[in-house]
Design a protein around this motif. Structure first.
Motif, PDB file in Angstrom:
ATOM      1  N   LEU A  72     -15.382  44.462  -8.741  1.00 28.53           N
ATOM      2  CA  LEU A  72     -14.324  44.313  -7.746  1.00 28.53           C
ATOM      3  C   LEU A  72     -12.949  44.575  -8.362  1.00 28.53           C
ATOM      4  CD1 LEU A  72     -13.668  43.450  -4.796  1.00 28.53           C
ATOM      5  CD2 LEU A  72     -13.356  41.140  -5.699  1.00 28.53           C
ATOM      6  N   THR A  73     -12.625  43.907  -9.457  1.00 28.58           N
ATOM      7  CA  THR A  73     -11.294  44.069 -10.046  1.00 28.58           C
ATOM      8  C   THR A  73     -11.121  45.455 -10.670  1.00 28.58           C
ATOM      9  OG1 THR A  73     -11.990  42.934 -12.074  1.00 28.58           O
ATOM     10  CG2 THR A  73     -10.904  41.600 -10.365  1.00 28.58           C
ATOM     11  N   ASP A  74     -12.184  46.035 -11.212  1.00 32.72           N
ATOM     12  CA  ASP A  74     -12.096  47.410 -11.712  1.00 32.72           C
ATOM     13  C   ASP A  74     -11.799  48.375 -10.564  1.00 32.72           C
ATOM     14  OD1 ASP A  74     -12.610  46.564 -14.289  1.00 32.72           O
ATOM     15  OD2 ASP A  74     -14.678  47.278 -14.328  1.00 32.72           O
ATOM     16  N   SER A  75     -12.369  48.096  -9.407  1.00 30.63           N
ATOM     17  CA  SER A  75     -12.106  48.938  -8.226  1.00 30.63           C
ATOM     18  C   SER A  75     -10.658  48.796  -7.781  1.00 30.63           C
ATOM     19  CB  SER A  75     -13.050  48.560  -7.085  1.00 30.63           C
ATOM     20  OG  SER A  75     -14.390  48.725  -7.483  1.00 30.63           O
ATOM     21  N   PHE A  76     -10.125  47.564  -7.852  1.00 30.20           N
ATOM     22  CA  PHE A  76      -8.696  47.372  -7.558  1.00 30.20           C
ATOM     23  C   PHE A  76      -7.859  48.224  -8.500  1.00 30.20           C
ATOM     24  CE2 PHE A  76      -9.373  42.615  -6.275  1.00 30.20           C
ATOM     25  CZ  PHE A  76      -9.892  42.988  -5.064  1.00 30.20           C
ATOM     26  N   GLN A  77      -8.164  48.116  -9.805  1.00 32.51           N
ATOM     27  CA  GLN A  77      -7.369  48.828 -10.809  1.00 32.51           C
ATOM     28  C   GLN A  77      -7.439  50.343 -10.615  1.00 32.51           C
ATOM     29  OE1 GLN A  77      -5.242  47.137 -12.681  1.00 32.51           O
ATOM     30  NE2 GLN A  77      -6.088  45.290 -11.738  1.00 32.51           N
ATOM     31  N   ALA A  78      -8.585  50.826 -10.135  1.00 33.13           N
ATOM     32  CA  ALA A  78      -8.735  52.265  -9.881  1.00 33.13           C
ATOM     33  C   ALA A  78      -8.110  52.670  -8.545  1.00 33.13           C
ATOM     34  CB  ALA A  78     -10.214  52.651  -9.912  1.00 33.13           C
ATOM     35  N   GLY A  79      -7.710  51.685  -7.725  1.00 32.59           N
ATOM     36  CA  GLY A  79      -7.081  51.989  -6.439  1.00 32.59           C
ATOM     37  C   GLY A  79      -8.048  52.599  -5.441  1.00 32.59           C
ATOM     38  N   LYS A 131      -4.074  51.512  -0.192  1.00 34.82           N
ATOM     39  CA  LYS A 131      -2.762  50.864  -0.337  1.00 34.82           C
ATOM     40  C   LYS A 131      -2.939  49.383  -0.679  1.00 34.82           C
ATOM     41  CE  LYS A 131       1.546  50.238   2.226  1.00 34.82           C
ATOM     42  NZ  LYS A 131       2.228  50.468   3.508  1.00 34.82           N
ATOM     43  N   GLN A 132      -3.881  48.730  -0.008  1.00 28.82           N
ATOM     44  CA  GLN A 132      -4.127  47.307  -0.272  1.00 28.82           C
ATOM     45  C   GLN A 132      -4.725  47.073  -1.661  1.00 28.82           C
ATOM     46  OE1 GLN A 132      -2.032  45.999   2.151  1.00 28.82           O
ATOM     47  NE2 GLN A 132      -3.397  44.300   1.716  1.00 28.82           N
ATOM     48  N   THR A 133      -5.674  47.921  -2.082  1.00 30.33           N
ATOM     49  CA  THR A 133      -6.274  47.698  -3.398  1.00 30.33           C
ATOM     50  C   THR A 133      -5.244  47.905  -4.500  1.00 30.33           C
ATOM     51  OG1 THR A 133      -7.183  49.950  -3.497  1.00 30.33           O
ATOM     52  CG2 THR A 133      -8.663  48.216  -2.740  1.00 30.33           C
ATOM     53  N   LYS A 134      -4.286  48.783  -4.281  1.00 28.19           N
ATOM     54  CA  LYS A 134      -3.217  48.963  -5.277  1.00 28.19           C
ATOM     55  C   LYS A 134      -2.345  47.712  -5.366  1.00 28.19           C
ATOM     56  CE  LYS A 134      -3.198  53.963  -5.326  1.00 28.19           C
ATOM     57  NZ  LYS A 134      -2.481  55.199  -5.057  1.00 28.19           N
ATOM     58  N   LYS A 135      -2.111  47.054  -4.233  1.00 28.96           N
ATOM     59  CA  LYS A 135      -1.385  45.776  -4.255  1.00 28.96           C
ATOM     60  C   LYS A 135      -2.204  44.709  -4.978  1.00 28.96           C
ATOM     61  CE  LYS A 135       1.182  46.341   0.068  1.00 28.96           C
ATOM     62  NZ  LYS A 135       1.313  45.848   1.459  1.00 28.96           N
ATOM     63  N   LEU A 136      -3.490  44.676  -4.671  1.00 25.12           N
ATOM     64  CA  LEU A 136      -4.371  43.689  -5.312  1.00 25.12           C
ATOM     65  C   LEU A 136      -4.479  43.927  -6.814  1.00 25.12           C
ATOM     66  CD1 LEU A 136      -7.118  43.628  -2.548  1.00 25.12           C
ATOM     67  CD2 LEU A 136      -5.610  41.713  -3.164  1.00 25.12           C
ATOM     68  N   ALA A 137      -4.399  45.182  -7.235  1.00 23.89           N
ATOM     69  CA  ALA A 137      -4.477  45.516  -8.656  1.00 23.89           C
ATOM     70  C   ALA A 137      -3.342  44.859  -9.435  1.00 23.89           C
ATOM     71  CB  ALA A 137      -4.440  47.035  -8.848  1.00 23.89           C
ATOM     72  N   LYS A 138      -2.181  44.735  -8.819  1.00 22.90           N
ATOM     73  CA  LYS A 138      -1.041  44.090  -9.491  1.00 22.90           C
ATOM     74  C   LYS A 138      -1.266  42.587  -9.635  1.00 22.90           C
ATOM     75  CE  LYS A 138       2.168  47.572  -7.830  1.00 22.90           C
ATOM     76  NZ  LYS A 138       3.168  47.905  -6.828  1.00 22.90           N
ATOM     77  N   ARG A 139      -1.986  42.025  -8.701  1.00 26.49           N
ATOM     78  CA  ARG A 139      -2.244  40.576  -8.710  1.00 26.49           C
ATOM     79  C   ARG A 139      -3.397  40.197  -9.632  1.00 26.49           C
ATOM     80  NH1 ARG A 139      -4.178  38.010  -3.265  1.00 26.49           N
ATOM     81  NH2 ARG A 139      -5.292  36.254  -4.141  1.00 26.49           N
ATOM     82  N   PHE A 140      -4.462  41.002  -9.629  1.00 24.31           N
ATOM     83  CA  PHE A 140      -5.666  40.671 -10.396  1.00 24.31           C
ATOM     84  C   PHE A 140      -5.730  41.495 -11.686  1.00 24.31           C
ATOM     85  CE2 PHE A 140      -6.840  39.453  -6.042  1.00 24.31           C
ATOM     86  CZ  PHE A 140      -7.180  38.131  -6.281  1.00 24.31           C
ATOM     87  N   THR A 141      -4.832  41.174 -12.611  1.00 22.24           N
ATOM     88  CA  THR A 141      -4.823  41.842 -13.908  1.00 22.24           C
ATOM     89  C   THR A 141      -5.448  40.926 -14.956  1.00 22.24           C
ATOM     90  OG1 THR A 141      -2.689  40.929 -14.551  1.00 22.24           O
ATOM     91  CG2 THR A 141      -2.653  43.037 -13.338  1.00 22.24           C
TER      92      THR A 141
END
Length: 189
Positions: A72-79, A131-141
Motif C-alpha cells: 500500500l505505502t509503496d503504491s502511494f510513493q509510486a503515485g 492525485k490522492q495517492t500523491k498526497k498520501l505519499a507525503k503523509r505515509f513516509t
C-alpha cells in the motif's frame, strides 16, 4: 489473495496484469493468459514495476491483523491508483473508498474485477486517485513512520515502572497463551 485476483483477471482478458510474488503463493492455481508472473524479485526491481504500472491491485483475504502495508505505502510513493481489499491491514489507514482508493470486499472476485475495470477504463477517476495517492505519499513516509513509532514508545513507556511478576499474573499469561495457541497454529497467515 491470488485466487480471487486470477478469477477477476480471467474475466478481463483485454487487461494485462503483472503479479510479483513467491512461487509458493500461487501453487495449484490456474494462471490466466493475461497474467504475467514474476517470482521473488529484489525490492529495487519491484519498485521499478510499481513506477511502470498503470495501477496497483492489492487483493487480500481478511486475516484480522496488520498486513498489506508495504504494498500500500509503496503504491502511494509510486503515485499509483489502487484497488484493494477492504481488510483490517488496509482499513486502519483511514482511506476513503472512491476518493483515496477503490476498496472491495475480500475474496469477492466480481467486485475486484469491477474495480480493476473501472480504474483502467475511467481516466478521470484514475487521475483523481493518482492525485490522492500523491498526497498520501507525503503523509505515509518512512521518516513519519519512524517518528510516530518513537513517539508511541515514549508515550507507552513514560509511566512504566518495573515490578516483580506475581504468580497469578504469570498463570494468567500462560492460560491465555495455551487457550489461544490453536487459533494461531490453525490460521493461514
Amino acid at each position: 489473495d491470488y485466487k480471487t485476483l486470477f478469477e477477476a483477471a480471467s474475466e478481463l482478458p483485454e487487461i494485462e496484469l503483472v503479479v510479483i510474488c513467491s512461487q509458493r503463493n500461487i501453487e495449484k492455481l490456474e494462471i490466466p493468459r493475461n497474467v504475467k508472473i514474476l517470482f521473488d524479485l529484489p525490492y529495487r526491481e519491484v519498485a521499478g514495476w510499481y513506477r511502470r504500472a498503470t495501477a496497483v491491485v492489492i487483493p487480500m483475504k481478511e486475516m484480522h491483523r496488520s498486513s498489506g502495508q508495504m504494498t500500500l505505502t509503496d503504491s502511494f510513493q509510486a503515485g499509483k491508483p489502487i484497488a484493494a481489499s477492504d481488510v483490517v491491514g488496509i482499513r486502519h489507514y483511514g482511506l476513503k473508498n472512491g476518493v483515496d482508493v477503490l476498496l472491495v470486499p475480500p475474496e469477492d472476485y466480481d467486485s475486484l474485477k469491477q474495480a480493476i475495470n473501472l480504474i483502467m477504463r475511467d481516466s478521470d477517476l484514475r487521475q483523481r486517485l493518482i492525485k490522492q495517492t500523491k498526497k498520501l505519499a507525503k503523509r505515509f513516509t518512512t521518516k513519519n513512520y519512524a517518528e510516530n513509532v518513537v513517539e508511541a514508545v515514549n508515550w507507552a513507556t513514560d509511566r512504566i515502572k518495573l515490578r516483580p511478576l506475581k504468580l497469578a499474573d504469570l498463570e494468567f499469561v500462560r492460560r491465555l497463551r495455551n487457550e489461544n495457541k490453536n487459533y494461531f497454529f490453525n490460521n493461514n497467515y
